[in-house]
Every structure is written in C-alpha cells, then in structure tokens.
Design a protein around this motif. Structure first.
Motif, PDB file in Angstrom:
ATOM      1  N   SER A 180       0.798  -1.224   0.000  1.00 57.77           N
ATOM      2  CA  SER A 180       0.000   0.000   0.000  1.00 57.77           C
ATOM      3  C   SER A 180       0.830   1.274   0.000  1.00 57.77           C
ATOM      4  CB  SER A 180      -0.931   0.027   1.219  1.00 57.77           C
ATOM      5  OG  SER A 180      -0.165   0.115   2.415  1.00 57.77           O
ATOM      6  N   ASP A 181       2.079   1.194   0.462  1.00 56.22           N
ATOM      7  CA  ASP A 181       2.860   2.413   0.658  1.00 56.22           C
ATOM      8  C   ASP A 181       4.239   2.275   0.013  1.00 56.22           C
ATOM      9  OD1 ASP A 181       4.924   4.057   2.380  1.00 56.22           O
ATOM     10  OD2 ASP A 181       2.962   4.982   2.762  1.00 56.22           O
ATOM     11  N   TYR A 182       4.524   3.167  -0.916  1.00 55.70           N
ATOM     12  CA  TYR A 182       5.771   3.153  -1.688  1.00 55.70           C
ATOM     13  C   TYR A 182       7.003   3.184  -0.779  1.00 55.70           C
ATOM     14  CZ  TYR A 182       8.959   4.634  -5.458  1.00 55.70           C
ATOM     15  OH  TYR A 182       9.978   4.714  -6.364  1.00 55.70           O
ATOM     16  N   THR A 183       7.032   4.120   0.168  1.00 60.19           N
ATOM     17  CA  THR A 183       8.202   4.298   1.041  1.00 60.19           C
ATOM     18  C   THR A 183       8.349   3.145   2.016  1.00 60.19           C
ATOM     19  OG1 THR A 183       8.006   6.689   0.833  1.00 60.19           O
ATOM     20  CG2 THR A 183       9.306   5.866   2.683  1.00 60.19           C
ATOM     21  N   LYS A 184       7.251   2.722   2.641  1.00 62.05           N
ATOM     22  CA  LYS A 184       7.319   1.615   3.603  1.00 62.05           C
ATOM     23  C   LYS A 184       7.758   0.317   2.930  1.00 62.05           C
ATOM     24  CE  LYS A 184       3.991   3.335   6.950  1.00 62.05           C
ATOM     25  NZ  LYS A 184       2.667   3.131   7.555  1.00 62.05           N
ATOM     26  N   ALA A 185       7.288   0.073   1.710  1.00 63.08           N
ATOM     27  CA  ALA A 185       7.688  -1.134   0.985  1.00 63.08           C
ATOM     28  C   ALA A 185       9.181  -1.118   0.705  1.00 63.08           C
ATOM     29  CB  ALA A 185       6.899  -1.267  -0.313  1.00 63.08           C
ATOM     30  N   LYS A 186       9.719   0.040   0.295  1.00 58.08           N
ATOM     31  CA  LYS A 186      11.154   0.156   0.043  1.00 58.08           C
ATOM     32  C   LYS A 186      11.941  -0.076   1.320  1.00 58.08           C
ATOM     33  CE  LYS A 186      14.891   3.355  -0.907  1.00 58.08           C
ATOM     34  NZ  LYS A 186      15.605   3.022   0.331  1.00 58.08           N
ATOM     35  N   GLU A 187      11.555   0.585   2.392  1.00 59.19           N
ATOM     36  CA  GLU A 187      12.272   0.446   3.661  1.00 59.19           C
ATOM     37  C   GLU A 187      12.279  -1.005   4.133  1.00 59.19           C
ATOM     38  OE1 GLU A 187      10.256   3.216   6.202  1.00 59.19           O
ATOM     39  OE2 GLU A 187      11.372   4.936   5.420  1.00 59.19           O
ATOM     40  N   PHE A 188      11.162  -1.704   3.975  1.00 56.89           N
ATOM     41  CA  PHE A 188      11.075  -3.070   4.468  1.00 56.89           C
ATOM     42  C   PHE A 188      11.808  -4.058   3.571  1.00 56.89           C
ATOM     43  CE2 PHE A 188       9.024  -7.219   4.964  1.00 56.89           C
ATOM     44  CZ  PHE A 188       9.186  -7.395   6.327  1.00 56.89           C
ATOM     45  N   TYR A 189      11.431  -4.127   2.300  1.00 56.70           N
ATOM     46  CA  TYR A 189      11.966  -5.163   1.423  1.00 56.70           C
ATOM     47  C   TYR A 189      13.406  -4.896   0.974  1.00 56.70           C
ATOM     48  CZ  TYR A 189       7.450  -7.452   1.245  1.00 56.70           C
ATOM     49  OH  TYR A 189       6.308  -8.125   1.594  1.00 56.70           O
ATOM     50  N   ILE A 190      13.767  -3.636   0.802  1.00 59.42           N
ATOM     51  CA  ILE A 190      15.127  -3.314   0.343  1.00 59.42           C
ATOM     52  C   ILE A 190      16.046  -3.031   1.522  1.00 59.42           C
ATOM     53  CG2 ILE A 190      16.515  -1.671  -0.996  1.00 59.42           C
ATOM     54  CD1 ILE A 190      14.082  -1.401  -2.894  1.00 59.42           C
ATOM     55  N   LEU A 237      17.060  -9.952  11.485  1.00 56.44           N
ATOM     56  CA  LEU A 237      15.796  -9.224  11.328  1.00 56.44           C
ATOM     57  C   LEU A 237      15.571  -8.264  12.484  1.00 56.44           C
ATOM     58  CD1 LEU A 237      13.293 -11.947  10.049  1.00 56.44           C
ATOM     59  CD2 LEU A 237      14.168  -9.979   8.778  1.00 56.44           C
ATOM     60  N   ARG A 238      15.757  -8.745  13.691  1.00 59.13           N
ATOM     61  CA  ARG A 238      15.512  -7.906  14.874  1.00 59.13           C
ATOM     62  C   ARG A 238      16.451  -6.704  14.911  1.00 59.13           C
ATOM     63  NH1 ARG A 238      14.379 -12.756  19.236  1.00 59.13           N
ATOM     64  NH2 ARG A 238      12.330 -13.294  18.395  1.00 59.13           N
ATOM     65  N   SER A 239      17.686  -6.870  14.431  1.00 60.43           N
ATOM     66  CA  SER A 239      18.630  -5.745  14.410  1.00 60.43           C
ATOM     67  C   SER A 239      18.187  -4.673  13.423  1.00 60.43           C
ATOM     68  CB  SER A 239      20.046  -6.236  14.070  1.00 60.43           C
ATOM     69  OG  SER A 239      20.150  -6.571  12.697  1.00 60.43           O
ATOM     70  N   ARG A 240      17.275  -5.031  12.518  1.00 62.94           N
ATOM     71  CA  ARG A 240      16.736  -4.082  11.539  1.00 62.94           C
ATOM     72  C   ARG A 240      15.342  -3.598  11.924  1.00 62.94           C
ATOM     73  NH1 ARG A 240      20.598  -6.729   9.566  1.00 62.94           N
ATOM     74  NH2 ARG A 240      21.740  -6.177   7.690  1.00 62.94           N
ATOM     75  N   GLY A 241      14.938  -3.919  13.164  1.00 58.42           N
ATOM     76  CA  GLY A 241      13.656  -3.452  13.662  1.00 58.42           C
ATOM     77  C   GLY A 241      12.461  -4.277  13.241  1.00 58.42           C
ATOM     78  N   VAL A 242      12.692  -5.505  12.774  1.00 59.52           N
ATOM     79  CA  VAL A 242      11.601  -6.383  12.349  1.00 59.52           C
ATOM     80  C   VAL A 242      11.303  -7.357  13.481  1.00 59.52           C
ATOM     81  CG1 VAL A 242      10.828  -8.093  10.659  1.00 59.52           C
ATOM     82  CG2 VAL A 242      12.303  -6.190   9.935  1.00 59.52           C
ATOM     83  N   PHE A 272       7.549 -16.624  12.112  1.00 60.28           N
ATOM     84  CA  PHE A 272       6.837 -15.706  11.230  1.00 60.28           C
ATOM     85  C   PHE A 272       7.138 -14.263  11.593  1.00 60.28           C
ATOM     86  CE2 PHE A 272       4.291 -19.448  10.459  1.00 60.28           C
ATOM     87  CZ  PHE A 272       3.953 -19.330   9.125  1.00 60.28           C
ATOM     88  N   PHE A 273       7.034 -13.392  10.596  1.00 61.00           N
ATOM     89  CA  PHE A 273       7.089 -11.954  10.781  1.00 61.00           C
ATOM     90  C   PHE A 273       6.177 -11.366   9.715  1.00 61.00           C
ATOM     91  CE2 PHE A 273      10.443 -13.186   7.925  1.00 61.00           C
ATOM     92  CZ  PHE A 273      10.621 -12.154   7.012  1.00 61.00           C
ATOM     93  N   LYS A 274       5.938 -10.054   9.759  1.00 59.14           N
ATOM     94  CA  LYS A 274       4.993  -9.454   8.812  1.00 59.14           C
ATOM     95  C   LYS A 274       5.623  -8.275   8.094  1.00 59.14           C
ATOM     96  CE  LYS A 274       0.832 -10.925  11.107  1.00 59.14           C
ATOM     97  NZ  LYS A 274      -0.453 -10.577  11.660  1.00 59.14           N
ATOM     98  N   ASP A 275       5.159  -8.061   6.856  1.00 60.17           N
ATOM     99  CA  ASP A 275       5.575  -6.875   6.117  1.00 60.17           C
ATOM    100  C   ASP A 275       4.729  -5.689   6.588  1.00 60.17           C
ATOM    101  OD1 ASP A 275       3.164  -6.761   4.648  1.00 60.17           O
ATOM    102  OD2 ASP A 275       4.139  -6.952   2.711  1.00 60.17           O
ATOM    103  N   PRO A 276       4.987  -4.464   6.099  1.00 62.37           N
ATOM    104  CA  PRO A 276       4.248  -3.306   6.598  1.00 62.37           C
ATOM    105  C   PRO A 276       2.734  -3.356   6.391  1.00 62.37           C
ATOM    106  CG  PRO A 276       6.202  -2.587   5.437  1.00 62.37           C
ATOM    107  CD  PRO A 276       6.087  -4.069   5.211  1.00 62.37           C
ATOM    108  N   ASP A 277       2.266  -4.190   5.442  1.00 63.76           N
ATOM    109  CA  ASP A 277       0.815  -4.330   5.222  1.00 63.76           C
ATOM    110  C   ASP A 277       0.230  -5.545   5.914  1.00 63.76           C
ATOM    111  OD1 ASP A 277       0.192  -2.057   3.480  1.00 63.76           O
ATOM    112  OD2 ASP A 277       1.572  -3.019   2.085  1.00 63.76           O
ATOM    113  N   GLY A 278       1.021  -6.229   6.741  1.00 64.00           N
ATOM    114  CA  GLY A 278       0.518  -7.365   7.486  1.00 64.00           C
ATOM    115  C   GLY A 278       0.627  -8.702   6.771  1.00 64.00           C
TER     116      GLY A 278
END
Length: 126
Positions: free
Chosen positions: A14-24, A91-96, A113-119
C-alpha cells in the motif's frame, strides 16, 4: 515436469516508502527495475535476492488483506535460511519483530513468522 522453478512472487503493497524500507533496506532485496503504470495507477518494483524475485505492486487503494479468519488464497511466503538464530537476530537488528521460533513437527526444522508493513505473513524456515 514442465514447471522448473518459481519465476517470481507478486505482492501488493500500500505504501511506496514503507515497501522500500522493508523489502530493500531491512530484508536486503536489490531493486533492479521500477515502472510506473499509468493505466493501473500503480508502481511495479522488481526486486531480487539470489534466486528469489519479488514483484511489488504499489497500490495505495488496494483492499485490505483479510487476516482472521484466514481467507482462501495465498497464506504466506516462506524463505529458507541456513541458521534460524542468526536470521532472527539479523531481522531484529533491523527493527523487524518476529514470533517465537517453533519446531516444525511435519516438515522438520524450525520456523518463525514476521509481517511486512501491510501485514502479509512472511516465514523463515530452517
């Protein structure tokens, strides 16, 4: 068998910036192509990490994902890791945030399991 291996996995975000921050930035995928599609009014981002290719469709007006009860269709994406403890710490060191690591009594190994910014549920499997 005519199916050789997975080609890509498509995810609607849903969000351009959040997707970049999470996946990249957090998961370490590399952006190798990005296209704005005016007819669909969305962005298509192609990401790669090793043999895994993600197509991220950025659509701010996409309907929300049904979470509980689970709906028919894609349940989650699972990524294989060599060392669960190192992967969880990475993951945890990156705030996930991750769920507790559990034993897979059916397939063997451990998973979390963990979740992306859209759940969207994502899994690590050792």
């Amino acid at each position: 068998m005519f199916l050789e291996k997975q080609h890509h996995i498509a995810v609607i975000c849903s969000d351009y910036t959040k997707a970049k921050e999470f996946y990249i930035d957090k998961l370490g995928f590399e952006l190798y192509r990005e296209v704005y599609r005016p007819a669909q009014d969305d962005y298509l981002r192609m990401l790669r990490q090793g043999d895994t290719v993600l197509e991220l469709f950025i659509k701010s007006n996409a309907p929300a994902r049904v979470d509980a009860p689970e709906a028919m269709g894609l349940r989650h994406l699972a990524f294989r890791v060599e060392n669960m403890d190192e992967a969880v710490e990475w993951l945890r060191s990156r705030g996930v945030e991750t769920e507790p690591v559990r034993n897979d009594t059916i397939n063997g190994g451990r998973f979390t399991f963990f979740k992306d910014p859209d759940g969207l549920p994502l899994e690590l499997h050792e």
